[in-house]
Write a protein that holds these residues in place. Structure first.
Motif, PDB file in Angstrom:
ATOM      1  N   ILE A  75       0.844  -1.197   0.000  1.00 14.22           N
ATOM      2  CA  ILE A  75       0.000   0.000   0.000  1.00 14.22           C
ATOM      3  C   ILE A  75       0.880   1.248   0.000  1.00 14.22           C
ATOM      4  O   ILE A  75       0.599   2.218  -0.714  1.00 14.22           O
ATOM      5  N   LEU A  76       1.964   1.193   0.766  1.00 12.66           N
ATOM      6  CA  LEU A  76       2.883   2.331   0.840  1.00 12.66           C
ATOM      7  C   LEU A  76       3.770   2.457  -0.397  1.00 12.66           C
ATOM      8  O   LEU A  76       4.184   3.552  -0.756  1.00 12.66           O
ATOM      9  N   ASP A  77       4.067   1.323  -1.041  1.00 15.52           N
ATOM     10  CA  ASP A  77       4.934   1.309  -2.220  1.00 15.52           C
ATOM     11  C   ASP A  77       4.377   0.324  -3.251  1.00 15.52           C
ATOM     12  O   ASP A  77       4.774  -0.835  -3.301  1.00 15.52           O
ATOM     13  N   PRO A  78       3.421   0.774  -4.081  1.00 13.58           N
ATOM     14  CA  PRO A  78       2.768  -0.127  -5.039  1.00 13.58           C
ATOM     15  C   PRO A  78       3.717  -0.791  -6.042  1.00 13.58           C
ATOM     16  O   PRO A  78       3.352  -1.793  -6.650  1.00 13.58           O
ATOM     17  N   LEU A  79       4.943  -0.269  -6.212  1.00 17.49           N
ATOM     18  CA  LEU A  79       5.876  -0.920  -7.128  1.00 17.49           C
ATOM     19  C   LEU A  79       6.335  -2.271  -6.592  1.00 17.49           C
ATOM     20  O   LEU A  79       6.927  -3.060  -7.334  1.00 17.49           O
ATOM     21  N   LEU A  80       6.030  -2.566  -5.328  1.00 18.54           N
ATOM     22  CA  LEU A  80       6.337  -3.880  -4.765  1.00 18.54           C
ATOM     23  C   LEU A  80       5.345  -4.946  -5.230  1.00 18.54           C
ATOM     24  O   LEU A  80       5.617  -6.136  -5.133  1.00 18.54           O
ATOM     25  N   ILE A  81       4.197  -4.520  -5.745  1.00 16.53           N
ATOM     26  CA  ILE A  81       3.124  -5.446  -6.125  1.00 16.53           C
ATOM     27  C   ILE A  81       3.447  -6.153  -7.435  1.00 16.53           C
ATOM     28  O   ILE A  81       3.783  -5.511  -8.433  1.00 16.53           O
ATOM     29  N   ARG A  82       3.297  -7.463  -7.429  1.00 18.20           N
ATOM     30  CA  ARG A  82       3.420  -8.239  -8.666  1.00 18.20           C
ATOM     31  C   ARG A  82       2.322  -7.757  -9.602  1.00 18.20           C
ATOM     32  O   ARG A  82       1.160  -7.630  -9.204  1.00 18.20           O
ATOM     33  N   ARG A  83       2.694  -7.492 -10.835  1.00 16.06           N
ATOM     34  CA  ARG A  83       1.696  -6.971 -11.766  1.00 16.06           C
ATOM     35  C   ARG A  83       1.662  -7.771 -13.060  1.00 16.06           C
ATOM     36  O   ARG A  83       2.618  -8.485 -13.341  1.00 16.06           O
ATOM     37  N   PRO A  84       0.592  -7.595 -13.789  1.00 17.22           N
ATOM     38  CA  PRO A  84      -0.561  -6.755 -13.508  1.00 17.22           C
ATOM     39  C   PRO A  84      -1.478  -7.399 -12.477  1.00 17.22           C
ATOM     40  O   PRO A  84      -1.388  -8.592 -12.207  1.00 17.22           O
ATOM     41  N   LEU A  85      -2.371  -6.594 -11.945  1.00 14.96           N
ATOM     42  CA  LEU A  85      -3.498  -7.109 -11.185  1.00 14.96           C
ATOM     43  C   LEU A  85      -4.673  -7.066 -12.148  1.00 14.96           C
ATOM     44  O   LEU A  85      -4.869  -6.075 -12.840  1.00 14.96           O
ATOM     45  N   MET A  86      -5.422  -8.163 -12.199  1.00 16.52           N
ATOM     46  CA  MET A  86      -6.561  -8.230 -13.122  1.00 16.52           C
ATOM     47  C   MET A  86      -7.795  -8.681 -12.362  1.00 16.52           C
ATOM     48  O   MET A  86      -7.723  -9.589 -11.531  1.00 16.52           O
ATOM     49  N   ARG A  87      -8.924  -8.044 -12.695  1.00 22.04           N
ATOM     50  CA  ARG A  87     -10.193  -8.416 -12.077  1.00 22.04           C
ATOM     51  C   ARG A  87     -11.249  -8.538 -13.160  1.00 22.04           C
ATOM     52  O   ARG A  87     -11.373  -7.680 -14.039  1.00 22.04           O
ATOM     53  N   ILE A  88     -11.984  -9.627 -13.077  1.00 24.18           N
ATOM     54  CA  ILE A  88     -13.159  -9.841 -13.929  1.00 24.18           C
ATOM     55  C   ILE A  88     -14.275 -10.220 -12.980  1.00 24.18           C
ATOM     56  O   ILE A  88     -14.221 -11.280 -12.349  1.00 24.18           O
ATOM     57  N   GLY A  89     -15.257  -9.347 -12.854  1.00 20.05           N
ATOM     58  CA  GLY A  89     -16.313  -9.590 -11.882  1.00 20.05           C
ATOM     59  C   GLY A  89     -15.708  -9.665 -10.490  1.00 20.05           C
ATOM     60  O   GLY A  89     -14.994  -8.767 -10.063  1.00 20.05           O
ATOM     61  N   ASP A  90     -15.951 -10.772  -9.789  1.00 14.33           N
ATOM     62  CA  ASP A  90     -15.425 -10.957  -8.445  1.00 14.33           C
ATOM     63  C   ASP A  90     -14.120 -11.739  -8.433  1.00 14.33           C
ATOM     64  O   ASP A  90     -13.552 -11.969  -7.371  1.00 14.33           O
ATOM     65  N   HIS A  91     -13.649 -12.184  -9.594  1.00 11.47           N
ATOM     66  CA  HIS A  91     -12.422 -12.997  -9.668  1.00 11.47           C
ATOM     67  C   HIS A  91     -11.216 -12.096  -9.898  1.00 11.47           C
ATOM     68  O   HIS A  91     -11.196 -11.307 -10.829  1.00 11.47           O
ATOM     69  N   CYS A  92     -10.214 -12.259  -9.041  1.00 10.49           N
ATOM     70  CA  CYS A  92      -9.000 -11.430  -9.108  1.00 10.49           C
ATOM     71  C   CYS A  92      -7.772 -12.303  -9.268  1.00 10.49           C
ATOM     72  O   CYS A  92      -7.710 -13.417  -8.731  1.00 10.49           O
ATOM     73  N   GLU A  93      -6.777 -11.784  -9.979  1.00  4.94           N
ATOM     74  CA  GLU A  93      -5.501 -12.474 -10.194  1.00  4.94           C
ATOM     75  C   GLU A  93      -4.367 -11.459 -10.164  1.00  4.94           C
ATOM     76  O   GLU A  93      -4.537 -10.316 -10.563  1.00  4.94           O
TER      77      GLU A  93
END
Length: 136
Positions: A84-102
């Motif tokens: 949350i403090l450093d979003p570059l730490l997040i594995r990307r991309p984040l993808m959402r379709i409806g309620d399903h997230c990856e």
């Protein structure tokens, strides 16, 4: 076809190729900035499912490469706060379709999930050189 909410690092060439493949496969892509999204622990956590905490992280992040952050040594709560403090730490991309997230872009997994067309172009998870200046 699917409507994919696609959180990316703006300017990331790898994310651009991933979006291109999704669109070529007939999916609608709604691109959003991973770095400017106002993440909370509850909004970010669903993207990681049962994946082990170290796999939540972007291995190319300068803070991980330098050893400042060791994904093997953090709890899920600590990881979420760091991201949350450093979003570059997040594995990307984040993808959402409806309620399903990856999190991440494994072409075989994405193909099983929503279907991808074979384009002959190699599209992987990692970020290539950015359109701008990709350090992570």
């Amino acid at each position: 076809m699917a409507h994919v909410i696609f959180y990316e690092k703006p300017g990331c060439a790898g994310n651009a190729r991933q979006k291109s493949l999704l669109r070529a496969s007939g999916h609608e892509v709604e691109a959003r900035s991973l770095v400017s999204e106002p993440w909370t622990a509850s909004s970010l956590r669903p993207y990681f499912g049962a994946t082990p905490v170290p796999e939540w992280f972007n291995a190319a992040s300068p803070r991980i490469k330098s050893g400042e952050v060791d994904p093997e040594k953090v709890t899920p709560q600590e990881a979420l706060v760091m991201m949350i403090l450093d979003p570059l730490l997040i594995r990307r991309p984040l993808m959402r379709i409806g309620d399903h997230c990856e999190a991440g872009f494994d072409p075989k997994a994405v193909d099983r999930w929503i279907g991808l067309k074979e384009t002959g172009e190699t599209v992987n998870e990692g970020c290539l050189l950015s359109v701008a200046d990709d350090a992570a």
